[in-house]
Design a protein around this motif. Sequence first.
Motif, PDB file in Angstrom:
ATOM      1  N   VAL A   1     -10.174  -2.774  -8.061  1.00 51.47           N
ATOM      2  CA  VAL A   1      -9.894  -1.574  -7.054  1.00 51.47           C
ATOM      3  C   VAL A   1      -8.411  -1.634  -6.733  1.00 51.47           C
ATOM      4  CG1 VAL A   1     -10.640  -1.099  -4.624  1.00 51.47           C
ATOM      5  CG2 VAL A   1     -12.370  -2.285  -6.232  1.00 51.47           C
ATOM      6  N   LYS A   2      -8.171  -0.273  -6.598  1.00 51.82           N
ATOM      7  CA  LYS A   2      -6.853   0.224  -6.428  1.00 51.82           C
ATOM      8  C   LYS A   2      -6.512   0.026  -4.843  1.00 51.82           C
ATOM      9  CE  LYS A   2      -4.950   3.804  -8.134  1.00 51.82           C
ATOM     10  NZ  LYS A   2      -4.639   5.148  -8.298  1.00 51.82           N
ATOM     11  N   ARG A   3      -5.301  -0.333  -4.455  1.00 47.75           N
ATOM     12  CA  ARG A   3      -4.995  -0.396  -3.205  1.00 47.75           C
ATOM     13  C   ARG A   3      -4.646   1.020  -2.628  1.00 47.75           C
ATOM     14  NH1 ARG A   3      -1.273  -5.508  -2.273  1.00 47.75           N
ATOM     15  NH2 ARG A   3      -2.340  -6.993  -3.560  1.00 47.75           N
ATOM     16  N   ASP A   4      -5.402   1.762  -2.026  1.00 49.76           N
ATOM     17  CA  ASP A   4      -5.123   3.278  -1.763  1.00 49.76           C
ATOM     18  C   ASP A   4      -5.671   3.536  -0.450  1.00 49.76           C
ATOM     19  OD1 ASP A   4      -7.728   3.370  -2.407  1.00 49.76           O
ATOM     20  OD2 ASP A   4      -7.640   4.526  -4.266  1.00 49.76           O
ATOM     21  N   SER A   5      -5.548   4.755   0.037  1.00 47.72           N
ATOM     22  CA  SER A   5      -6.060   5.223   1.109  1.00 47.72           C
ATOM     23  C   SER A   5      -7.619   4.895   1.211  1.00 47.72           C
ATOM     24  CB  SER A   5      -5.931   6.720   1.416  1.00 47.72           C
ATOM     25  OG  SER A   5      -4.358   6.975   1.670  1.00 47.72           O
TER      26      SER A   5
ATOM     27  N   GLU B   1      -5.239  12.341   6.377  1.00 43.61           N
ATOM     28  CA  GLU B   1      -6.620  11.747   7.022  1.00 43.61           C
ATOM     29  C   GLU B   1      -6.593  10.471   7.292  1.00 43.61           C
ATOM     30  OE1 GLU B   1     -11.136  11.146   5.480  1.00 43.61           O
ATOM     31  OE2 GLU B   1      -9.663  12.261   4.002  1.00 43.61           O
ATOM     32  N   THR B   2      -5.611   9.695   6.383  1.00 46.72           N
ATOM     33  CA  THR B   2      -5.875   8.097   6.688  1.00 46.72           C
ATOM     34  C   THR B   2      -4.949   7.997   7.940  1.00 46.72           C
ATOM     35  OG1 THR B   2      -6.108   7.844   4.326  1.00 46.72           O
ATOM     36  CG2 THR B   2      -5.201   5.963   5.553  1.00 46.72           C
ATOM     37  N   MET B   3      -3.648   8.739   8.115  1.00 50.43           N
ATOM     38  CA  MET B   3      -2.709   8.418   9.078  1.00 50.43           C
ATOM     39  C   MET B   3      -3.355   8.764  10.367  1.00 50.43           C
ATOM     40  SD  MET B   3       0.299   7.621  10.258  1.00 50.43           S
ATOM     41  CE  MET B   3       1.235   7.702   8.900  1.00 50.43           C
TER      42      MET B   3
ATOM     43  N   PHE C   1       0.772  -1.284   0.096  1.00 51.77           N
ATOM     44  CA  PHE C   1      -0.006  -0.005   0.049  1.00 51.77           C
ATOM     45  C   PHE C   1       1.005   1.204   0.115  1.00 51.77           C
ATOM     46  CE2 PHE C   1      -2.939  -3.080   1.338  1.00 51.77           C
ATOM     47  CZ  PHE C   1      -4.260  -2.775   1.122  1.00 51.77           C
ATOM     48  N   PRO C   2       0.427   2.119  -0.659  1.00 46.70           N
ATOM     49  CA  PRO C   2       1.315   3.483  -0.762  1.00 46.70           C
ATOM     50  C   PRO C   2       1.189   4.425   0.778  1.00 46.70           C
ATOM     51  CG  PRO C   2      -0.901   4.081  -1.549  1.00 46.70           C
ATOM     52  CD  PRO C   2      -0.818   2.467  -1.152  1.00 46.70           C
ATOM     53  N   HIS C   3       2.033   5.379   0.753  1.00 46.22           N
ATOM     54  CA  HIS C   3       2.257   6.139   1.969  1.00 46.22           C
ATOM     55  C   HIS C   3       0.825   6.856   2.192  1.00 46.22           C
ATOM     56  CE1 HIS C   3       3.366   9.350   4.720  1.00 46.22           C
ATOM     57  NE2 HIS C   3       4.619   8.690   4.749  1.00 46.22           N
ATOM     58  N   PRO C   4       0.608   6.676   3.479  1.00 46.93           N
ATOM     59  CA  PRO C   4      -1.150   7.361   3.762  1.00 46.93           C
ATOM     60  C   PRO C   4      -1.117   8.866   3.546  1.00 46.93           C
ATOM     61  CG  PRO C   4       0.115   6.697   5.760  1.00 46.93           C
ATOM     62  CD  PRO C   4       1.029   6.284   4.788  1.00 46.93           C
TER      63      PRO C   4
END
Length: 375
Positions: free
Chosen positions: A355-359, A323-325, A317-320
């Motif tokens: 579906v993309k792996r994102d926040s 908001e996600t962090m 997963f990418p760097h958050p």
Amino acid sequence: MREGEKAVQEVFGDLKDMVQINPYSRQEYSAGKVHEAIASYGDQGHLTPDQVLDACWFFDYGKSKGWQNKDWAKCLLKKSASGRGDSSYSDSQVSRFFNGKFEGNWENFMEAIHDFKEVAMERQKMTEDIFVETSVFRAINDNLTMMHSRHAPMLITGETQIGKTRSFLEYARRHPTTTKYLRCFAWSESSLKAALAEAVGVTGKHRADAVLPEIRRLLNENHLLIVDEMHEFALNSDKVARKNVELLRYVMDSAGCAVAFCGTSKLDEMLDRDPVNLGWFKQLKARCAKRVNLDDILRRDNNRDSDICLILKAYGFPHPDAETMKVLRTLSTRQLIFDLQSAIAFTTSEKGRGVKRDSRLILGIIADHQGKQEV
């Protein structure tokens, strides 16, 4: 022809016409020949170098599992006009492909192989135990290594679900000949003795009075004994807990080995509230040459945020974003990993394909687990 056989033939016809045998259902393949056939497709310009690698992986994956053509075939889904995989390729198409005789739409066939490979790799990643060297592990590793060399006892405490036990087990895995791991429960003295004997490798049946000498024989100054979940002793009376601590102290002193006592940081709070019934813990703390509080380490220099980013990266997963962090900080390490594994499972399902792996996905999974919405 005998009368019986003639009668059967008259009723059923020739037996060879009764059974339709699929010549492609079961074939034994030579890995070398199949790889050569696939390489030839590349030489002929049908496949790119990456597609050659995908095709070889596909064959080797099934070969390692003892697959037949039907097993390979059902994994390859044909794309319809809607883009969905509504049907699979046939046994004969798989057989011709592996035998160097394939005829058909190369691009669609290789896309089906690539799609299956992606799903298989993601499922394998979900089942693998991905270990991330977080700040908790680094602190545990450094302190265990130091106290191991000094043959001294130490106490490690920290909040639940931050990765303590997983880090202890990883340290033991990396030092299999010198490290012994024991997880405690609310045991009686005899149960603790039996569990300790198993942890250090005592084999066979022994009289009760012969167990301790066997434990002592198998431990020496080169060993480190990790005693995890010490807070479980608090469920016993102080008298029973003191006996258990005395047993561990005897083993430590007689063997000369290092011992790491580990438990939840709530032990200190419990000691303040009930110093009488937790006298055993006060005694234990006094004997330890070093005490480490992992909660302090997590609060230092944004270690918690760094750990979150390391875990996200390990699971693809990418760097958050900010908001996600903020949301991820509220999760324990164990819950974060569970949510990421669930997110991976969703992206490999029919519903989550593409579906993309994102926040956005992470927040959706977390909300779903907390009962706030459906992914």
